[in-house]
Design a protein around this motif. Structure first.
Motif, short mmCIF file in Angstrom:
data_model
loop_
_atom_site.label_atom_id
_atom_site.label_comp_id
_atom_site.label_asym_id
_atom_site.label_seq_id
_atom_site.Cartn_x
_atom_site.Cartn_y
_atom_site.Cartn_z
N PRO A 15 50.65 25.41 39.39
CA PRO A 15 51.61 26.50 39.57
C PRO A 15 52.98 26.16 38.99
O PRO A 15 53.41 25.00 39.01
CB PRO A 15 51.68 26.66 41.10
CG PRO A 15 50.35 26.14 41.59
CD PRO A 15 50.01 25.02 40.66
N HIS A 16 53.65 27.15 38.45
CA HIS A 16 54.98 27.02 37.86
C HIS A 16 55.00 26.19 36.57
O HIS A 16 56.06 25.74 36.14
CB HIS A 16 55.99 26.45 38.88
CG HIS A 16 56.04 27.24 40.15
ND1 HIS A 16 56.60 28.50 40.24
CD2 HIS A 16 55.57 26.93 41.41
CE1 HIS A 16 56.47 28.94 41.49
NE2 HIS A 16 55.86 28.03 42.21
N THR A 17 53.83 25.97 36.00
CA THR A 17 53.76 25.27 34.72
C THR A 17 52.89 26.09 33.77
O THR A 17 52.07 26.91 34.22
CB THR A 17 53.18 23.85 34.88
OG1 THR A 17 51.84 23.95 35.39
CG2 THR A 17 54.02 23.00 35.81
N PRO A 18 53.09 25.89 32.47
CA PRO A 18 54.02 24.97 31.80
C PRO A 18 55.48 25.39 32.01
O PRO A 18 55.79 26.58 32.02
CB PRO A 18 53.63 25.10 30.32
CG PRO A 18 53.00 26.45 30.21
CD PRO A 18 52.29 26.68 31.50
N ALA A 19 56.33 24.39 32.20
CA ALA A 19 57.74 24.68 32.48
C ALA A 19 58.39 25.39 31.30
O ALA A 19 57.98 25.23 30.15
CB ALA A 19 58.48 23.38 32.78
N ALA A 20 59.42 26.17 31.61
CA ALA A 20 60.14 26.89 30.56
C ALA A 20 60.93 25.94 29.67
O ALA A 20 61.46 24.92 30.13
CB ALA A 20 61.08 27.90 31.20
N ALA B 174 46.21 32.59 39.88
CA ALA B 174 45.32 31.46 39.63
C ALA B 174 43.95 31.64 40.24
O ALA B 174 42.95 31.20 39.68
CB ALA B 174 45.96 30.17 40.15
N ALA B 175 43.88 32.26 41.39
CA ALA B 175 42.59 32.42 42.09
C ALA B 175 42.47 33.87 42.53
O ALA B 175 42.81 34.78 41.79
CB ALA B 175 42.50 31.44 43.25
N ASP B 176 41.96 34.10 43.74
CA ASP B 176 41.80 35.45 44.26
C ASP B 176 43.13 35.92 44.82
O ASP B 176 43.42 35.77 46.01
CB ASP B 176 40.72 35.49 45.34
CG ASP B 176 40.42 36.91 45.82
OD1 ASP B 176 41.18 37.84 45.46
OD2 ASP B 176 39.45 37.10 46.57
N TYR B 177 43.96 36.52 43.98
CA TYR B 177 45.30 36.93 44.38
C TYR B 177 45.27 38.07 45.38
O TYR B 177 46.27 38.35 46.04
CB TYR B 177 46.11 37.31 43.14
CG TYR B 177 45.44 38.29 42.21
CD1 TYR B 177 45.64 39.67 42.33
CD2 TYR B 177 44.61 37.84 41.19
CE1 TYR B 177 45.02 40.55 41.48
CE2 TYR B 177 43.99 38.73 40.33
CZ TYR B 177 44.19 40.09 40.48
OH TYR B 177 43.58 40.97 39.62
N LYS B 178 44.13 38.74 45.54
CA LYS B 178 44.06 39.84 46.50
C LYS B 178 43.85 39.36 47.94
O LYS B 178 43.83 40.17 48.87
CB LYS B 178 42.97 40.82 46.09
CG LYS B 178 43.31 41.55 44.80
CD LYS B 178 42.37 42.68 44.47
CE LYS B 178 42.79 43.38 43.19
NZ LYS B 178 41.91 44.50 42.81
N GLN B 179 43.72 38.06 48.11
CA GLN B 179 43.67 37.51 49.46
C GLN B 179 45.07 37.40 50.06
O GLN B 179 45.21 37.19 51.26
CB GLN B 179 43.01 36.12 49.44
CG GLN B 179 41.53 36.14 49.09
CD GLN B 179 40.70 36.88 50.11
OE1 GLN B 179 40.84 36.66 51.31
NE2 GLN B 179 39.84 37.78 49.64
N ASN B 180 46.09 37.51 49.21
CA ASN B 180 47.47 37.41 49.67
C ASN B 180 48.01 38.81 49.91
O ASN B 180 48.35 39.53 48.98
CB ASN B 180 48.30 36.69 48.59
CG ASN B 180 49.74 36.43 49.02
OD1 ASN B 180 50.33 37.20 49.76
ND2 ASN B 180 50.30 35.34 48.53
N ARG C 262 39.71 38.23 36.80
CA ARG C 262 39.84 36.80 36.51
C ARG C 262 40.74 36.65 35.28
O ARG C 262 40.27 36.72 34.15
CB ARG C 262 38.47 36.16 36.27
CG ARG C 262 37.64 36.10 37.54
CD ARG C 262 36.41 35.22 37.36
NE ARG C 262 35.79 34.94 38.65
CZ ARG C 262 34.72 34.16 38.81
NH1 ARG C 262 34.15 33.60 37.76
NH2 ARG C 262 34.23 33.94 40.01
N MET C 263 42.04 36.50 35.54
CA MET C 263 42.99 36.39 34.45
C MET C 263 42.67 35.15 33.62
O MET C 263 42.45 34.07 34.17
CB MET C 263 44.42 36.33 34.99
CG MET C 263 44.80 37.51 35.88
SD MET C 263 44.60 39.13 35.05
CE MET C 263 45.22 40.24 36.31
N ASP C 264 42.64 35.33 32.32
CA ASP C 264 42.14 34.26 31.45
C ASP C 264 42.81 34.38 30.08
O ASP C 264 42.57 35.34 29.34
CB ASP C 264 40.62 34.42 31.31
CG ASP C 264 39.95 33.26 30.58
OD1 ASP C 264 40.66 32.38 30.06
OD2 ASP C 264 38.71 33.26 30.52
#
Length: 383
Positions: free
Chosen positions: A70-75, A303-309, A334-336
């Motif tokens: 998460p939060h990578t690759p850095a800007a 990254a995963a199942d974002y609909k669980q949040n 599934r974002m890819d």
């Protein structure tokens, strides 16, 4: 030829003419087919290890999409701010969500990019991309794109968008005849309702689905319909089958008399980011930065199942201006960001069968450029 079909072919010819005109005035393309971003120095990227790249030849349905932490690759902000315009056919579809989240969360801004998302249908956007009036297009390598490349313009597919969840039933549905079973359906000579005409990327998955049921892209009768009419026509007998998108297929899922025959292949994105002259030739640094922000957004929020949040789904529904219950009613995408090997060949085979393209297919190395996302995640390609 029907009036609707004639208008469709006329629009396709107009797009081809505009692309050809733009190609003639554009910077000459690299006739070797060499990737515009190739040859640049690639450095390791913190947070992006072996899981940040998968072999393009891996077509397995259960392939885990590439991911960094998460939060990578850095800007890595550019030395000066670049203004970029990305065209997209809609801002309400779920597959556009990573771009809207990146814009809303400041991921593009962190790279020194001032990004505008502009709603334009692909036929209108392609000539602008060809002329450099827009910088990128969030769409797919459809037949019009292939025809434009054949006409001499340098357009590249540089990043994928998504593949379906295994639980998704977005795709080809058929209304069963009396006594007919899903396994025994024969579609040759029967009608298909779709809001997307010939030359769309759905031709490839449709070809796969039809092949198992005695049909083929050249053996069915097309009925191009408005988005609100496809399901109605299937239900009232106006068409025998239909290509139903999210969340429309939920209306017939589980109902007697209907069967799902197949959808987009698992693990294989069929669209994503297309670059034109600006990011391919004039400003490769900005092209890499744009994908770095996109990839970081996927790694952080999708990254995963974002609909669980629940909180994120509420936020996403508001951002997409869609009903939260509708967003929850279908499995997550599934974002890819990666592009599979041979996808453009399979697409062009389907386009040729439909009669949407003619002549030899465009080689993959003149359509696809993986170098942008490989640099963004620090992957050095092999020889």
């Amino acid at each position: 030829m029907s009036g609707r079909t004639a208008r469709g072919y006329g629009a396709a010819l107009a797009v081809a003419a505009l692309l050809l005109s733009a190609a003639c005035s554009a910077t000459p393309k690299d006739d070797t087919g060499a990737a515009p971003a190739a040859g640049r120095t690639i450095r390791p990227v913190d947070g992006c290890g072996t899981s940040s790249w998968t072999d393009p030849a891996d077509l397995s349905a259960d392939r885990a999409p590439a991911r960094c932490a998460p939060h990578t690759p850095a800007a890595h902000p550019l030395s000066r701010t670049r203004k970029l315009t990305i065209a997209t056919g809609t801002l309400s579809a779920e597959y556009v969500a990573p771009l809207e989240v990146a814009l809303d969360k400041g991921e593009f801004k962190a790279e020194g990019l001032d990004v505008t998302l502009k709603v334009l249908p692909t036929p209108d956007a392609l000539p602008l991309l060809a002329k450099g009036d827009i910088d990128a297009l969030w769409a797919a390598p459809e037949a019009a794109v292939m025809n434009g490349i054949k006409g001499g313009f340098d357009i590249r597919w540089v990043a994928g968008n998504f593949s379906p969840d295994p639980k998704s039933k977005s795709g080809l549905w058929v209304r069963l005849k009396k006594g007919e079973t899903a396994a025994g359906v024969k579609l040759a000579g029967r009608s298909l309702g779709t809001m997307i005409g010939k030359g769309s990327v759905i031709a490839y998955p449709m070809q796969k689905a039809l092949a198992g049921h005695g049909g083929g892209l050249d053996r069915i009768q097309y009925r191009q319909l408005g988005s609100a009419d496809v399901l109605t026509a299937l239900r009232n007998g106006g068409v025998d089958s239909a290509w139903l998108l999210d969340p429309v297929w939920r209306k017939v899922d589980g109902e007697p008399g209907y069967a799902f025959l197949g959808g987009q292949p698992l693990g294989e994105p069929l669209g994503g980011m297309l670059y034109g002259r600006t990011l391919l030739r004039d400003d490769v640094d900005a092209g890499v930065a744009l994908l770095r922000a996109y990839i970081r957004t996927v790694d952080t929020y999708f990254a995963a199942d974002y609909k669980q949040n629940e909180t994120f789904v509420t936020y996403l529904a508001k951002l997409l201006k869609t009903d939260e219950s509708v967003l929850k009613s279908t499995p997550p995408l599934r974002m890819d960001w990666e592009i599979r090997e041979g996808t453009t060949n399979r697409l062009q085979s389907a386009y040729a069968t439909q009669g949407a393209t003619e002549g030899s297919p465009v080689p993959e190395n003149r359509v696809v450029d993986r170098a942008y996302y490989e640099e963004a995640v620090g992957h050095t390609p092999g020889p």
